[in-house]
Design a protein around this motif. Structure first.
Motif, PDB file in Angstrom:
ATOM      1  N   ALA A  61      34.424 -12.257  28.931  1.00  0.00           N
ATOM      2  CA  ALA A  61      35.452 -11.478  29.602  1.00  0.00           C
ATOM      3  C   ALA A  61      36.663 -11.378  28.683  1.00  0.00           C
ATOM      4  CB  ALA A  61      35.832 -12.148  30.915  1.00  0.00           C
ATOM      5  N   ASP A  62      37.355 -10.262  28.767  1.00  0.00           N
ATOM      6  CA  ASP A  62      38.529 -10.076  27.909  1.00  0.00           C
ATOM      7  C   ASP A  62      39.556 -11.186  28.111  1.00  0.00           C
ATOM      8  OD1 ASP A  62      38.556  -6.429  28.104  1.00  0.00           O
ATOM      9  OD2 ASP A  62      37.468  -7.800  26.782  1.00  0.00           O
ATOM     10  N   SER A  63      39.643 -11.682  29.335  1.00  0.00           N
ATOM     11  CA  SER A  63      40.657 -12.674  29.666  1.00  0.00           C
ATOM     12  C   SER A  63      40.424 -14.018  28.989  1.00  0.00           C
ATOM     13  CB  SER A  63      40.723 -12.874  31.181  1.00  0.00           C
ATOM     14  OG  SER A  63      39.466 -13.284  31.686  1.00  0.00           O
ATOM     15  N   VAL A  64      39.205 -14.259  28.489  1.00  0.00           N
ATOM     16  CA  VAL A  64      38.909 -15.565  27.878  1.00  0.00           C
ATOM     17  C   VAL A  64      38.522 -15.460  26.412  1.00  0.00           C
ATOM     18  CG1 VAL A  64      38.155 -16.420  30.133  1.00  0.00           C
ATOM     19  CG2 VAL A  64      36.448 -15.653  28.468  1.00  0.00           C
ATOM     20  N   LYS A  65      38.417 -14.257  25.887  1.00  0.00           N
ATOM     21  CA  LYS A  65      38.029 -14.089  24.487  1.00  0.00           C
ATOM     22  C   LYS A  65      38.996 -14.808  23.569  1.00  0.00           C
ATOM     23  CE  LYS A  65      35.482  -9.724  24.590  1.00  0.00           C
ATOM     24  NZ  LYS A  65      35.516  -8.271  24.287  1.00  0.00           N
ATOM     25  N   GLY A  66      38.422 -15.514  22.607  1.00  0.00           N
ATOM     26  CA  GLY A  66      39.236 -16.255  21.656  1.00  0.00           C
ATOM     27  C   GLY A  66      39.647 -17.636  22.144  1.00  0.00           C
ATOM     28  N   ARG A  67      39.431 -17.914  23.418  1.00  0.00           N
ATOM     29  CA  ARG A  67      39.789 -19.225  23.978  1.00  0.00           C
ATOM     30  C   ARG A  67      38.564 -20.004  24.440  1.00  0.00           C
ATOM     31  NH1 ARG A  67      42.690 -19.563  28.526  1.00  0.00           N
ATOM     32  NH2 ARG A  67      41.937 -17.566  29.381  1.00  0.00           N
ATOM     33  N   PHE A  68      37.560 -19.309  24.970  1.00  0.00           N
ATOM     34  CA  PHE A  68      36.362 -19.956  25.503  1.00  0.00           C
ATOM     35  C   PHE A  68      35.181 -19.679  24.576  1.00  0.00           C
ATOM     36  CE2 PHE A  68      37.504 -19.873  30.336  1.00  0.00           C
ATOM     37  CZ  PHE A  68      38.719 -20.480  30.051  1.00  0.00           C
ATOM     38  N   THR A  69      34.258 -20.647  24.513  1.00  0.00           N
ATOM     39  CA  THR A  69      33.036 -20.485  23.742  1.00  0.00           C
ATOM     40  C   THR A  69      31.850 -20.967  24.562  1.00  0.00           C
ATOM     41  OG1 THR A  69      34.231 -20.870  21.657  1.00  0.00           O
ATOM     42  CG2 THR A  69      31.831 -21.067  21.608  1.00  0.00           C
ATOM     43  N   ILE A  70      30.859 -20.111  24.699  1.00  0.00           N
ATOM     44  CA  ILE A  70      29.628 -20.484  25.383  1.00  0.00           C
ATOM     45  C   ILE A  70      28.569 -20.832  24.350  1.00  0.00           C
ATOM     46  CG2 ILE A  70      28.776 -18.097  25.542  1.00  0.00           C
ATOM     47  CD1 ILE A  70      27.603 -18.853  28.313  1.00  0.00           C
ATOM     48  N   SER A  71      27.783 -21.855  24.638  1.00  0.00           N
ATOM     49  CA  SER A  71      26.700 -22.248  23.741  1.00  0.00           C
ATOM     50  C   SER A  71      25.585 -22.862  24.583  1.00  0.00           C
ATOM     51  CB  SER A  71      27.195 -23.243  22.690  1.00  0.00           C
ATOM     52  OG  SER A  71      27.674 -24.426  23.306  1.00  0.00           O
ATOM     53  N   ARG A  72      24.433 -23.031  23.971  1.00  0.00           N
ATOM     54  CA  ARG A  72      23.307 -23.611  24.703  1.00  0.00           C
ATOM     55  C   ARG A  72      22.478 -24.482  23.783  1.00  0.00           C
ATOM     56  NH1 ARG A  72      19.969 -18.853  27.134  1.00  0.00           N
ATOM     57  NH2 ARG A  72      18.532 -20.518  27.717  1.00  0.00           N
ATOM     58  N   ASP A  73      21.857 -25.482  24.382  1.00  0.00           N
ATOM     59  CA  ASP A  73      20.934 -26.369  23.680  1.00  0.00           C
ATOM     60  C   ASP A  73      19.636 -26.338  24.477  1.00  0.00           C
ATOM     61  OD1 ASP A  73      19.445 -28.437  22.625  1.00  0.00           O
ATOM     62  OD2 ASP A  73      21.168 -29.750  22.320  1.00  0.00           O
ATOM     63  N   ASN A  74      18.693 -25.543  24.021  1.00  0.00           N
ATOM     64  CA  ASN A  74      17.458 -25.375  24.781  1.00  0.00           C
ATOM     65  C   ASN A  74      16.641 -26.663  24.833  1.00  0.00           C
ATOM     66  OD1 ASN A  74      18.143 -22.754  25.324  1.00  0.00           O
ATOM     67  ND2 ASN A  74      16.731 -21.854  23.837  1.00  0.00           N
ATOM     68  N   ALA A  75      16.783 -27.510  23.839  1.00  0.00           N
ATOM     69  CA  ALA A  75      16.053 -28.779  23.850  1.00  0.00           C
ATOM     70  C   ALA A  75      16.547 -29.692  24.965  1.00  0.00           C
ATOM     71  CB  ALA A  75      16.191 -29.466  22.503  1.00  0.00           C
ATOM     72  N   LYS A  76      17.816 -29.505  25.358  1.00  0.00           N
ATOM     73  CA  LYS A  76      18.397 -30.328  26.418  1.00  0.00           C
ATOM     74  C   LYS A  76      18.537 -29.562  27.730  1.00  0.00           C
ATOM     75  CE  LYS A  76      21.090 -33.263  23.283  1.00  0.00           C
ATOM     76  NZ  LYS A  76      22.446 -33.765  22.928  1.00  0.00           N
ATOM     77  N   ASN A  77      18.040 -28.334  27.763  1.00  0.00           N
ATOM     78  CA  ASN A  77      18.150 -27.505  28.970  1.00  0.00           C
ATOM     79  C   ASN A  77      19.593 -27.413  29.452  1.00  0.00           C
ATOM     80  OD1 ASN A  77      15.415 -27.216  28.858  1.00  0.00           O
ATOM     81  ND2 ASN A  77      14.981 -28.259  30.785  1.00  0.00           N
ATOM     82  N   THR A  78      20.512 -27.272  28.520  1.00  0.00           N
ATOM     83  CA  THR A  78      21.931 -27.329  28.858  1.00  0.00           C
ATOM     84  C   THR A  78      22.686 -26.156  28.249  1.00  0.00           C
ATOM     85  OG1 THR A  78      21.839 -29.746  28.936  1.00  0.00           O
ATOM     86  CG2 THR A  78      24.020 -28.743  28.750  1.00  0.00           C
ATOM     87  N   VAL A  79      23.601 -25.597  29.033  1.00  0.00           N
ATOM     88  CA  VAL A  79      24.533 -24.598  28.544  1.00  0.00           C
ATOM     89  C   VAL A  79      25.940 -25.166  28.675  1.00  0.00           C
ATOM     90  CG1 VAL A  79      24.727 -23.422  30.775  1.00  0.00           C
ATOM     91  CG2 VAL A  79      25.261 -22.185  28.673  1.00  0.00           C
ATOM     92  N   TYR A  80      26.781 -24.852  27.705  1.00  0.00           N
ATOM     93  CA  TYR A  80      28.137 -25.391  27.663  1.00  0.00           C
ATOM     94  C   TYR A  80      29.158 -24.254  27.711  1.00  0.00           C
ATOM     95  CZ  TYR A  80      25.539 -29.366  25.750  1.00  0.00           C
ATOM     96  OH  TYR A  80      24.637 -30.389  25.556  1.00  0.00           O
ATOM     97  N   LEU A  81      30.340 -24.601  28.191  1.00  0.00           N
ATOM     98  CA  LEU A  81      31.478 -23.697  28.111  1.00  0.00           C
ATOM     99  C   LEU A  81      32.670 -24.505  27.611  1.00  0.00           C
ATOM    100  CD1 LEU A  81      32.433 -20.766  28.637  1.00  0.00           C
ATOM    101  CD2 LEU A  81      33.322 -21.597  30.833  1.00  0.00           C
ATOM    102  N   GLN A  82      33.008 -24.303  26.344  1.00  0.00           N
ATOM    103  CA  GLN A  82      34.177 -24.950  25.781  1.00  0.00           C
ATOM    104  C   GLN A  82      35.392 -24.090  26.087  1.00  0.00           C
ATOM    105  OE1 GLN A  82      34.504 -27.974  24.071  1.00  0.00           O
ATOM    106  NE2 GLN A  82      36.707 -27.537  24.223  1.00  0.00           N
ATOM    107  N   MET A  83      36.363 -24.683  26.765  1.00  0.00           N
ATOM    108  CA  MET A  83      37.551 -23.942  27.192  1.00  0.00           C
ATOM    109  C   MET A  83      38.781 -24.538  26.526  1.00  0.00           C
ATOM    110  SD  MET A  83      36.660 -23.421  31.235  1.00  0.00           S
ATOM    111  CE  MET A  83      36.919 -25.146  31.633  1.00  0.00           C
ATOM    112  N   ASN A  84      39.410 -23.754  25.700  1.00  0.00           N
ATOM    113  CA  ASN A  84      40.619 -24.179  24.996  1.00  0.00           C
ATOM    114  C   ASN A  84      41.813 -23.336  25.436  1.00  0.00           C
ATOM    115  OD1 ASN A  84      39.028 -25.987  23.462  1.00  0.00           O
ATOM    116  ND2 ASN A  84      38.625 -24.423  21.921  1.00  0.00           N
ATOM    117  N   SER A  85      42.996 -23.832  25.144  1.00  0.00           N
ATOM    118  CA  SER A  85      44.230 -23.108  25.468  1.00  0.00           C
ATOM    119  C   SER A  85      44.228 -22.647  26.922  1.00  0.00           C
ATOM    120  CB  SER A  85      44.405 -21.895  24.536  1.00  0.00           C
ATOM    121  OG  SER A  85      44.425 -22.304  23.189  1.00  0.00           O
TER     122      SER A  85
END
Length: 122
Positions: A61-85
């Motif tokens: 979303a435009d409101s979170v670009k540059g501040r949030f990062t989504i990533s996933r680890d398929n080996a761990k069946n996990t998705v992450y959302l790193q939220m900064n600022s």
């Protein structure tokens, strides 16, 4: 059966960071796109970020670009959302979702977690 469990929410001051995690206890995680949505009190559900099956494509979303990062680890069946600022307007219940399509449309996601509360104080 897909069961999504979010964690990592909490109370943080403006400018701080949090990392959300979403674990899929089912067996289909590696076959699905994943996304995060949020809902603030009195407001509708809002798209935050999505990641494709392979992880090579992401959307924000435009409101979170540059501040949030989504990533996933398929080996761990996990998705992450790193939220900064973080900002007070980021305060909401954050939910992860699983679906066959890489999209920002909530209606196209098939499975949802219960959500985790993120509160950002000013």
């Amino acid at each position: 059966q897909v069961q999504l469990i979010e964690s990592g929410g909490g109370l943080v001051q403006a400018g701080g960071s949090l990392r959300l995690s979403c674990v899929d206890s089912g067996r289909l995680f590696s076959s699905y796109a994943m996304a995060w949505f949020r809902q603030a009190p009195g407001k509708g559900r809002e798209f935050v970020a999505a990641i494709s099956l392979s992880g090579s494509n992401t959307d924000y979303a435009d409101s979170v670009k540059g501040r949030f990062t989504i990533s996933r680890d398929n080996a761990k069946n996990t998705v992450y959302l790193q939220m900064n600022s973080l900002k007070p307007e980021d305060t909401a219940v954050y939910s992860c979702a699983v679906g066959r399509l890489f999209t920002n449309r909530a209606g196209l996601y098939n499975y949802w977690g219960q959500g985790t509360q993120v509160t950002v104080s000013s």
